[in-house]
Design an enzyme around this catalytic site. Structure first.
Site: not given
Ligand code: NDP
Length: 284
Positions: A54, A98, A121
Protein backbone atom coordinates in the site's frame (compact mmCIF):
# COMPACT_ATOMS: atom_id res chain seq x y z
CA UNK A 1 -11.89 -25.01 -24.13
CA UNK A 2 -9.25 -22.87 -22.50
CA UNK A 3 -10.31 -19.86 -20.45
CA UNK A 4 -9.23 -16.33 -21.24
CA UNK A 5 -7.08 -15.09 -18.38
CA UNK A 6 -8.17 -11.75 -16.91
CA UNK A 7 -4.97 -10.13 -15.73
CA UNK A 8 -5.32 -8.10 -12.57
CA UNK A 9 -1.76 -6.96 -13.08
CA UNK A 10 -2.70 -5.24 -16.34
CA UNK A 11 -6.09 -3.90 -15.29
CA UNK A 12 -4.74 -2.59 -11.98
CA UNK A 13 -1.97 -0.75 -13.85
CA UNK A 14 -4.65 0.91 -16.00
CA UNK A 15 -6.70 1.88 -12.93
CA UNK A 16 -3.62 3.34 -11.24
CA UNK A 17 -2.73 5.29 -14.36
CA UNK A 18 -6.27 6.71 -14.46
CA UNK A 19 -6.17 7.58 -10.73
CA UNK A 20 -2.76 9.22 -11.03
CA UNK A 21 -3.86 11.36 -13.98
CA UNK A 22 -6.99 12.45 -12.07
CA UNK A 23 -5.00 13.08 -8.89
CA UNK A 24 -2.47 15.25 -10.74
CA UNK A 25 -5.30 17.43 -12.06
CA UNK A 26 -6.90 17.60 -8.59
CA UNK A 27 -3.61 18.59 -6.94
CA UNK A 28 -2.85 21.19 -9.61
CA UNK A 29 -6.28 22.77 -9.03
CA UNK A 30 -6.46 22.62 -5.24
CA UNK A 31 -2.88 22.26 -3.98
CA UNK A 32 -4.05 19.22 -2.01
CA UNK A 33 -1.96 16.03 -2.16
CA UNK A 34 -4.07 12.97 -1.25
CA UNK A 35 -2.80 11.32 1.93
CA UNK A 36 -3.38 7.80 3.24
CA UNK A 37 -2.70 6.71 6.81
CA UNK A 38 -2.21 2.98 7.33
CA UNK A 39 -2.18 1.53 10.83
CA UNK A 40 -0.85 -1.93 11.54
CA UNK A 41 -0.96 -3.47 14.98
CA UNK A 42 1.31 -6.43 15.69
CA UNK A 43 3.61 -8.52 13.54
CA UNK A 44 1.36 -10.56 11.24
CA UNK A 45 3.70 -11.30 8.26
CA UNK A 46 0.93 -11.27 5.59
CA UNK A 47 -0.37 -7.94 6.93
CA UNK A 48 3.14 -6.49 6.81
CA UNK A 49 3.39 -7.39 3.12
CA UNK A 50 -0.01 -5.78 2.40
CA UNK A 51 0.98 -2.60 4.25
CA UNK A 52 4.29 -2.39 2.37
CA UNK A 53 2.46 -2.74 -0.95
CA UNK A 54 0.00 0.00 0.00
CA UNK A 55 2.89 2.30 0.86
CA UNK A 56 4.57 1.50 -2.47
CA UNK A 57 1.38 2.23 -4.40
CA UNK A 58 0.96 5.58 -2.63
CA UNK A 59 4.50 6.49 -3.70
CA UNK A 60 3.67 5.55 -7.32
CA UNK A 61 0.60 7.80 -7.18
CA UNK A 62 2.53 10.69 -5.64
CA UNK A 63 0.28 10.44 -2.55
CA UNK A 64 1.43 11.10 0.99
CA UNK A 65 1.62 7.92 3.00
CA UNK A 66 1.60 7.87 6.79
CA UNK A 67 2.46 4.59 8.43
CA UNK A 68 1.83 3.64 12.02
CA UNK A 69 3.28 0.31 13.13
CA UNK A 70 2.02 -0.29 16.65
CA UNK A 71 3.15 -3.10 18.95
CA UNK A 72 1.01 -6.21 19.55
CA UNK A 73 0.43 -4.96 23.11
CA UNK A 74 -1.39 -1.78 21.95
CA UNK A 75 -4.69 -1.32 23.78
CA UNK A 76 -7.99 -0.56 22.10
CA UNK A 77 -8.10 2.90 23.69
CA UNK A 78 -4.60 3.74 22.40
CA UNK A 79 -5.66 2.72 18.91
CA UNK A 80 -8.89 4.73 19.14
CA UNK A 81 -6.88 7.74 20.29
CA UNK A 82 -4.66 7.52 17.20
CA UNK A 83 -7.72 7.21 14.93
CA UNK A 84 -9.23 10.29 16.56
CA UNK A 85 -6.01 12.20 15.89
CA UNK A 86 -6.00 11.11 12.25
CA UNK A 87 -9.70 11.94 11.86
CA UNK A 88 -8.72 15.52 12.72
CA UNK A 89 -5.54 15.68 10.64
CA UNK A 90 -6.20 17.63 7.44
CA UNK A 91 -3.25 16.04 5.61
CA UNK A 92 -4.80 12.60 6.12
CA UNK A 93 -7.69 11.93 3.75
CA UNK A 94 -7.91 8.16 4.07
CA UNK A 95 -7.49 5.97 7.15
CA UNK A 96 -7.02 2.24 6.92
CA UNK A 97 -6.56 -0.12 9.84
CA UNK A 98 -5.02 -3.37 8.65
CA UNK A 99 -7.07 -6.38 9.78
CA UNK A 100 -6.92 -8.74 11.56
CA UNK A 101 -6.27 -6.95 14.86
CA UNK A 102 -4.78 -8.69 17.88
CA UNK A 103 -7.19 -10.36 20.28
CA UNK A 104 -8.56 -7.93 22.84
CA UNK A 105 -9.21 -5.18 20.32
CA UNK A 106 -12.79 -4.97 19.11
CA UNK A 107 -12.64 -4.63 15.32
CA UNK A 108 -16.13 -3.12 15.12
CA UNK A 109 -15.26 -0.43 17.66
CA UNK A 110 -12.21 0.46 15.55
CA UNK A 111 -14.14 0.54 12.26
CA UNK A 112 -16.89 2.65 13.85
CA UNK A 113 -14.32 5.17 15.11
CA UNK A 114 -13.06 6.08 11.62
CA UNK A 115 -14.64 9.19 10.13
CA UNK A 116 -16.86 7.72 7.35
CA UNK A 117 -15.48 10.34 4.93
CA UNK A 118 -11.97 8.94 5.53
CA UNK A 119 -13.05 5.30 5.55
CA UNK A 120 -11.24 4.19 2.38
CA UNK A 121 -11.90 0.50 3.13
CA UNK A 122 -15.66 1.27 3.17
CA UNK A 123 -16.21 -0.92 6.21
CA UNK A 124 -17.96 1.71 8.39
CA UNK A 125 -21.68 0.93 8.85
CA UNK A 126 -22.57 4.30 7.34
CA UNK A 127 -20.69 3.43 4.15
CA UNK A 128 -22.05 -0.13 4.17
CA UNK A 129 -25.55 1.40 4.29
CA UNK A 130 -24.75 3.70 1.38
CA UNK A 131 -23.53 0.71 -0.63
CA UNK A 132 -26.72 -1.22 0.16
CA UNK A 133 -28.80 1.68 -1.16
CA UNK A 134 -26.54 2.12 -4.18
CA UNK A 135 -25.58 5.73 -3.38
CA UNK A 136 -21.97 5.69 -2.26
CA UNK A 137 -18.62 7.48 -2.33
CA UNK A 138 -16.46 4.46 -1.54
CA UNK A 139 -16.68 0.79 -2.42
CA UNK A 140 -14.60 -1.79 -0.59
CA UNK A 141 -11.46 -2.47 -2.63
CA UNK A 142 -11.76 -6.18 -3.29
CA UNK A 143 -15.32 -6.38 -4.66
CA UNK A 144 -14.83 -3.06 -6.49
CA UNK A 145 -11.69 -4.56 -8.04
CA UNK A 146 -13.65 -7.61 -9.18
CA UNK A 147 -16.20 -5.33 -10.86
CA UNK A 148 -13.35 -3.54 -12.70
CA UNK A 149 -12.00 -6.90 -13.89
CA UNK A 150 -15.44 -7.86 -15.25
CA UNK A 151 -15.81 -4.44 -16.90
CA UNK A 152 -12.36 -4.73 -18.48
CA UNK A 153 -13.64 -7.68 -20.53
CA UNK A 154 -17.06 -6.08 -21.13
CA UNK A 155 -18.69 -8.98 -19.32
CA UNK A 156 -22.39 -8.27 -19.13
CA UNK A 157 -23.82 -9.00 -15.68
CA UNK A 158 -27.44 -8.08 -16.31
CA UNK A 159 -29.72 -11.11 -16.00
CA UNK A 160 -26.76 -13.45 -15.44
CA UNK A 161 -26.73 -16.08 -12.72
CA UNK A 162 -24.03 -14.93 -10.29
CA UNK A 163 -22.88 -17.14 -7.44
CA UNK A 164 -20.65 -15.78 -4.67
CA UNK A 165 -19.08 -18.32 -2.32
CA UNK A 166 -18.39 -16.53 0.97
CA UNK A 167 -20.45 -14.09 3.01
CA UNK A 168 -17.88 -12.00 4.86
CA UNK A 169 -18.51 -8.30 5.42
CA UNK A 170 -15.37 -7.37 3.52
CA UNK A 171 -15.75 -9.54 0.42
CA UNK A 172 -18.76 -11.85 0.02
CA UNK A 173 -21.63 -9.58 1.08
CA UNK A 174 -20.53 -6.39 -0.72
CA UNK A 175 -19.58 -8.50 -3.77
CA UNK A 176 -23.10 -9.87 -3.96
CA UNK A 177 -24.52 -6.37 -3.58
CA UNK A 178 -22.42 -4.94 -6.42
CA UNK A 179 -23.42 -7.77 -8.74
CA UNK A 180 -27.05 -7.15 -7.77
CA UNK A 181 -26.68 -3.42 -8.55
CA UNK A 182 -25.57 -4.48 -12.04
CA UNK A 183 -28.76 -6.58 -12.33
CA UNK A 184 -27.24 -10.01 -11.78
CA UNK A 185 -29.40 -12.72 -10.23
CA UNK A 186 -27.26 -13.38 -7.19
CA UNK A 187 -26.92 -16.38 -4.90
CA UNK A 188 -24.64 -16.26 -1.86
CA UNK A 189 -23.22 -19.58 -0.64
CA UNK A 190 -21.42 -20.31 2.63
CA UNK A 191 -20.35 -23.14 4.88
CA UNK A 192 -23.95 -24.19 5.64
CA UNK A 193 -25.04 -24.27 1.99
CA UNK A 194 -26.43 -27.66 1.02
CA UNK A 195 -25.19 -29.27 -2.20
CA UNK A 196 -22.99 -26.32 -3.13
CA UNK A 197 -21.77 -27.85 -6.46
CA UNK A 198 -25.33 -28.00 -7.80
CA UNK A 199 -25.57 -24.23 -7.23
CA UNK A 200 -22.13 -23.27 -8.53
CA UNK A 201 -22.69 -25.37 -11.69
CA UNK A 202 -25.55 -23.01 -12.58
CA UNK A 203 -23.36 -19.90 -12.34
CA UNK A 204 -22.56 -17.77 -15.36
CA UNK A 205 -20.31 -15.74 -13.06
CA UNK A 206 -18.73 -17.51 -10.09
CA UNK A 207 -16.80 -15.61 -7.41
CA UNK A 208 -14.83 -17.67 -4.89
CA UNK A 209 -14.02 -15.89 -1.61
CA UNK A 210 -13.60 -18.75 0.81
CA UNK A 211 -9.98 -18.98 1.92
CA UNK A 212 -9.59 -22.68 1.08
CA UNK A 213 -6.88 -23.79 -1.32
CA UNK A 214 -8.24 -25.27 -4.56
CA UNK A 215 -11.80 -25.52 -3.18
CA UNK A 216 -13.54 -24.89 -6.52
CA UNK A 217 -12.92 -27.89 -8.75
CA UNK A 218 -13.75 -28.27 -12.45
CA UNK A 219 -16.86 -30.37 -11.76
CA UNK A 220 -18.32 -27.38 -9.84
CA UNK A 221 -18.06 -25.04 -12.82
CA UNK A 222 -20.30 -24.61 -15.86
CA UNK A 223 -18.64 -24.78 -19.27
CA UNK A 224 -17.75 -21.23 -20.36
CA UNK A 225 -18.42 -19.59 -16.97
CA UNK A 226 -16.56 -16.52 -15.71
CA UNK A 227 -14.56 -17.60 -12.65
CA UNK A 228 -13.14 -14.97 -10.31
CA UNK A 229 -10.78 -16.20 -7.61
CA UNK A 230 -10.50 -13.91 -4.58
CA UNK A 231 -8.80 -16.45 -2.32
CA UNK A 232 -5.24 -16.06 -1.07
CA UNK A 233 -3.82 -19.28 0.31
CA UNK A 234 -0.41 -20.85 0.79
CA UNK A 235 0.44 -24.26 -0.61
CA UNK A 236 2.46 -26.60 1.62
CA UNK A 237 5.47 -25.46 -0.48
CA UNK A 238 4.76 -21.85 0.48
CA UNK A 239 3.37 -20.71 -2.90
CA UNK A 240 0.44 -18.28 -3.06
CA UNK A 241 -2.61 -19.85 -4.71
CA UNK A 242 -6.35 -19.21 -4.83
CA UNK A 243 -9.58 -20.93 -3.92
CA UNK A 244 -9.92 -22.32 -7.44
CA UNK A 245 -8.23 -25.43 -8.80
CA UNK A 246 -6.74 -23.19 -11.49
CA UNK A 247 -5.37 -25.63 -14.09
CA UNK A 248 -8.46 -27.84 -14.22
CA UNK A 249 -10.98 -24.98 -14.09
CA UNK A 250 -9.11 -22.98 -16.74
CA UNK A 251 -9.75 -25.90 -19.09
CA UNK A 252 -13.49 -25.47 -18.70
CA UNK A 253 -14.26 -21.81 -17.87
CA UNK A 254 -14.65 -18.98 -20.38
CA UNK A 255 -12.69 -16.50 -18.26
CA UNK A 256 -10.57 -16.96 -15.16
CA UNK A 257 -8.45 -14.80 -12.86
CA UNK A 258 -5.07 -16.13 -11.71
CA UNK A 259 -3.66 -16.06 -8.18
CA UNK A 260 -1.35 -14.26 -7.79
CA UNK A 261 -1.89 -11.48 -10.33
CA UNK A 262 -5.68 -11.44 -10.34
CA UNK A 263 -7.88 -9.82 -7.73
CA UNK A 264 -5.01 -8.99 -5.33
CA UNK A 265 -3.46 -6.09 -7.26
CA UNK A 266 -6.95 -4.73 -7.98
CA UNK A 267 -7.69 -4.31 -4.28
CA UNK A 268 -4.76 -1.92 -3.89
CA UNK A 269 -5.57 -0.02 -7.08
CA UNK A 270 -9.12 0.56 -5.83
CA UNK A 271 -7.71 1.74 -2.50
CA UNK A 272 -5.75 4.40 -4.39
CA UNK A 273 -8.97 5.45 -6.12
CA UNK A 274 -10.72 5.67 -2.74
CA UNK A 275 -7.90 7.79 -1.32
CA UNK A 276 -8.33 10.28 -4.15
CA UNK A 277 -12.11 10.27 -3.58
CA UNK A 278 -11.52 10.95 0.13
CA UNK A 279 -9.25 13.89 -0.72
CA UNK A 280 -12.00 15.29 -2.96
CA UNK A 281 -14.59 14.78 -0.19
CA UNK A 282 -12.40 16.74 2.22
CA UNK A 283 -13.14 19.99 0.40
CA UNK A 284 -16.85 19.39 -0.24
P1 NDP B 1 -13.72 -15.17 5.75
O1 NDP B 1 -13.00 -16.28 6.43
O2 NDP B 1 -14.19 -14.00 6.52
O3 NDP B 1 -14.98 -15.78 4.97
C1 NDP B 1 -14.90 -16.99 4.31
C2 NDP B 1 -16.27 -17.37 3.80
O4 NDP B 1 -16.16 -18.64 3.16
C3 NDP B 1 -17.30 -17.50 4.92
O5 NDP B 1 -18.50 -16.88 4.56
C4 NDP B 1 -17.48 -19.01 5.05
O6 NDP B 1 -18.79 -19.41 5.41
C5 NDP B 1 -17.18 -19.48 3.64
N1 NDP B 1 -16.77 -20.87 3.65
C6 NDP B 1 -15.80 -21.42 4.42
N2 NDP B 1 -15.76 -22.75 4.20
C7 NDP B 1 -16.70 -23.02 3.29
C8 NDP B 1 -17.15 -24.21 2.68
N3 NDP B 1 -16.60 -25.40 2.96
N4 NDP B 1 -18.17 -24.14 1.80
C9 NDP B 1 -18.73 -22.96 1.51
N5 NDP B 1 -18.35 -21.79 2.05
C10 NDP B 1 -17.35 -21.82 2.94
O7 NDP B 1 -12.75 -14.71 4.56
P2 NDP B 1 -12.70 -13.36 3.70
O8 NDP B 1 -14.00 -13.10 3.05
O9 NDP B 1 -12.06 -12.29 4.50
O10 NDP B 1 -11.65 -13.79 2.60
C11 NDP B 1 -11.88 -14.89 1.73
C12 NDP B 1 -10.60 -15.20 0.96
O11 NDP B 1 -10.26 -14.06 0.17
C13 NDP B 1 -9.37 -15.45 1.85
O12 NDP B 1 -8.54 -16.38 1.18
C14 NDP B 1 -8.68 -14.12 1.91
O13 NDP B 1 -7.30 -14.24 2.15
C15 NDP B 1 -8.96 -13.61 0.52
N6 NDP B 1 -8.94 -12.16 0.39
C16 NDP B 1 -8.32 -11.67 -0.69
C17 NDP B 1 -8.26 -10.32 -0.92
C18 NDP B 1 -7.60 -9.85 -2.14
O14 NDP B 1 -7.21 -8.70 -2.22
N7 NDP B 1 -7.45 -10.69 -3.17
C19 NDP B 1 -8.81 -9.36 0.03
C20 NDP B 1 -9.57 -9.98 1.11
C21 NDP B 1 -9.59 -11.34 1.27
P3 NDP B 1 -19.44 -19.10 6.87
O15 NDP B 1 -19.80 -17.64 6.82
O16 NDP B 1 -20.60 -19.98 6.92
O17 NDP B 1 -18.37 -19.40 7.87
Amino acid sequence: MSAKIISGKEVSAQVKERVKAEADIFTAKTGIVPGLAVIIVGEDPASQIYVRNKHKSCAEMGFKSFQYALPETTSESELLELIDKLNNDKDVHGILVQMPLPKGINENAVINAINPKKDVDAFHPENVGHIMIGDYSFLPGTPAGVMELLASENIDISGKKCVVIGRSNIVGKPMAMLLLHKHGTVTICHSRTKDLPSITREADILVAAIGKLGFVTADMVKEGAVVIDVGINRTPEGKVRGDVDYEAVAGKAGYITPVPGGVGPMTIAMLMQNTLTAAKLSIE
